[in-house]
Design a protein around this motif. Structure first.
Motif, PDB file in Angstrom:
ATOM      1  N   ASP A 107      55.446 -18.690  78.899  1.00  0.00           N
ATOM      2  CA  ASP A 107      55.565 -20.052  78.406  1.00  0.00           C
ATOM      3  C   ASP A 107      54.183 -20.706  78.416  1.00  0.00           C
ATOM      4  O   ASP A 107      53.699 -21.123  79.470  1.00  0.00           O
ATOM      5  N   SER A 158      57.041 -21.432  71.194  1.00  0.00           N
ATOM      6  CA  SER A 158      58.344 -20.759  71.123  1.00  0.00           C
ATOM      7  C   SER A 158      58.207 -19.324  70.644  1.00  0.00           C
ATOM      8  O   SER A 158      58.909 -18.434  71.135  1.00  0.00           O
ATOM      9  N   ARG A 159      57.306 -19.082  69.691  1.00  0.00           N
ATOM     10  CA  ARG A 159      57.078 -17.703  69.218  1.00  0.00           C
ATOM     11  C   ARG A 159      56.631 -16.806  70.363  1.00  0.00           C
ATOM     12  O   ARG A 159      57.072 -15.670  70.494  1.00  0.00           O
ATOM     13  N   LEU A 198      57.012 -17.430  73.683  1.00  0.00           N
ATOM     14  CA  LEU A 198      58.049 -17.378  74.716  1.00  0.00           C
ATOM     15  C   LEU A 198      59.179 -16.413  74.333  1.00  0.00           C
ATOM     16  O   LEU A 198      59.719 -15.704  75.184  1.00  0.00           O
ATOM     17  N   LYS A 199      59.546 -16.365  73.061  1.00  0.00           N
ATOM     18  CA  LYS A 199      60.639 -15.513  72.603  1.00  0.00           C
ATOM     19  C   LYS A 199      60.206 -14.087  72.276  1.00  0.00           C
ATOM     20  O   LYS A 199      61.047 -13.225  72.011  1.00  0.00           O
ATOM     21  N   THR A 235      55.275 -26.778  69.660  1.00  0.00           N
ATOM     22  CA  THR A 235      56.525 -26.087  69.977  1.00  0.00           C
ATOM     23  C   THR A 235      56.747 -24.817  69.169  1.00  0.00           C
ATOM     24  O   THR A 235      57.142 -23.786  69.736  1.00  0.00           O
ATOM     25  N   PRO A 243      68.715 -16.656  77.088  1.00  0.00           N
ATOM     26  CA  PRO A 243      67.336 -17.024  76.799  1.00  0.00           C
ATOM     27  C   PRO A 243      66.413 -16.621  77.944  1.00  0.00           C
ATOM     28  O   PRO A 243      66.833 -16.526  79.094  1.00  0.00           O
ATOM     29  N   THR A 269      61.572 -19.136  82.233  1.00  0.00           N
ATOM     30  CA  THR A 269      60.183 -19.273  82.655  1.00  0.00           C
ATOM     31  C   THR A 269      60.105 -19.201  84.171  1.00  0.00           C
ATOM     32  O   THR A 269      60.839 -19.893  84.859  1.00  0.00           O
TER      33      THR A 269
END
Length: 419
Positions: free
Chosen positions: A140, A33-34, A36-37, A29, A8, A11
């Motif tokens: 993040d 999350s979208r 961050l990923k 979240t 993963p 950050t």
């Protein structure tokens, strides 16, 4: 046999201590999350910076961000407004800042997407962290949106602008700054609008007195936004134009530009005829021969060096009032309503003129502020000061020159420019 799992993304910034409610987490979240990923991103964001006095919007400054990125350290950020256009590039090997099509400098080190979103080291607008946190791949957003928070709550679930189902959240920071964020209420959330009220931050700095009824807010509208698909690597590559000049740093650029501006085009020349519109409604004609020495000081409420120089200007105007010297502080590019409220709060004892449409800027070549012109009774510009060297130096410089001008003398720099 164990199946290898993708590592993963980590950050780079410290996780915020504030933890929102489970209800808020369920909304934030999926969006965070979208981002961050994400491995890529593209976005166009329109920014409106609004100044309000007494409940009325007295000034709106429009600008645009065009952003593309690839995790972890490739991006291009184009910031465009009427007053400023710059572009930041990173191809994963080095970073370049294009200040203008003809001027650029290279960053001393490569800055990742997360670092840029958390601590942008160049001016990319009034509050760039929030827009970068929502548009750069692999960062993040929680670091920016939950760090230093006092509270975050869901305000409503409704149709955004009557068409898209959305959730509105409101955040209150410990420093008083508040924000409202609208995101789509679906299984692939995306940001729609962000409002940030920066008024408490301006009050907290204490640099100037903020007038009663004054407010300053930012509205970011996400016109396009995606964290999937393809992004061409060419967007991250800087190509200097044939006439472009490379500078060592931003400071190097500023110093060399300041040196170029030292000889003001009006120095040693006759001032153009112009009517100054004073804040009290009167008008003053500038340019014709008079028995007075005229001092024109160009300033704006947002200009920090201008605010530092103003006490010197005000003091000198009072000391030389009975010696044949008239001072006019000319505000550039801001509405009369804004200036009137601002000046009233400062309590300045000084003649204030306004130039909301920028006409005086062009007439007197006030391209950079603070800028002060000393004009002899003959109408000749005898001295020009740009920037703020410090209160003591500025005070001495003015005194030396004004003492010469009120006796009918000329200043050496003006003589040299005139020849």
């Amino acid at each position: 046999m164990a199946v290898a799992q993708e590592k993963p993304k980590e950050t780079e910034a410290k996780k915020p201590a504030y933890q929102p409610s489970e209800e808020v987490k369920q909304v934030l979240t999926p969006l965070f999350s979208r981002i961050l990923k994400a491995d890529v991103s593209r976005a166009t964001v329109e920014l409106s910076a609004e100044t309000v006095m007494g409940g009325e919007v007295v000034e709106t400054v429009e600008s645009t961000y065009q952003i593309a990125s690839k995790y972890p350290d490739r991006y291009t950020v184009y910031f465009k407004s009427d007053e400023d256009r710059k572009r930041l590039y990173s191809d994963g090997k080095e970073g370049v800042v294009a200040l203008t099509p003809e001027a650029f400098y290279r960053l001393p080190r490569l800055v990742s997407c997360q670092e840029l979103a958390t601590r942008p080291e160049i001016n990319l607008g009034p509050y760039p962290e929030v827009v970068l946190a929502l548009t750069l791949a692999g960062v993040d957003p929680a670091v920016t949106f939950l760090g230093g928070m006092k509270s975050v709550e869901i305000v409503s679930r409704s149709k955004y602008r009557g068409s898209v189902q959305a959730v509105q959240l409101r955040g209150q920071q410990k420093d008083g700054v508040s924000w409202n964020l609208w995101i789509t209420d679906d299984d692939r959330p995306r940001p729609l609008r962000l409002l940030v009220d920066l008024t408490p931050m301006l009050v907290a700095t204490g640099q100037v007195a903020v007038p009663q009824g004054y407010a300053y807010s930012l509205r970011y509208d996400f016109k396009s936004w995606r964290v999937s698909g393809e992004v061409d690597d060419k967007l991250f590559q800087f190509a200097a134009s044939e006439n472009a000049v490379e500078y060592e740093s931003l400071e190097d650029y500023r110093q060399k530009k300041a040196a170029e501006l030292e000889v003001h085009p009006l120095l040693g020349k006759k001032i153009p005829s112009f009517d100054l519109q004073l804040l009290d409604g009167d008008a003053v004609s500038i340019g014709s021969a008079t028995d007075k020495v005229i001092v024109l000081d160009f300033w704006a409420t947002w200009c920090g060096p201008c605010m530092k120089a103003m006490p010197v200007i005000e003091s000198l105007s009072q000391q030389y009032a009975d010696k044949g010297v008239e001072f006019y502080a000319v505000n550039v590019g801001e509405s009369s309503a804004l200036v009137k409220g601002f000046v009233g709060e400062q309590g300045w004892d000084l003649s204030i003129a306004t130039d909301p449409n920028g006409e005086t800027i062009e007439a007197f070549s006030a391209k950079s502020i603070p800028l002060t012109l000393l004009i002899a009774p003959t109408g000749i510009v005898e001295a020009v000061h740009q920037g703020f060297p410090g209160p003591d130096e500025l005070n001495k410089q003015f005194r030396d020159e004004l003492d010469v001008l009120i006796k009918g003398g000329r200043i050496a720099s003006s003589d040299a420019a005139d020849n």
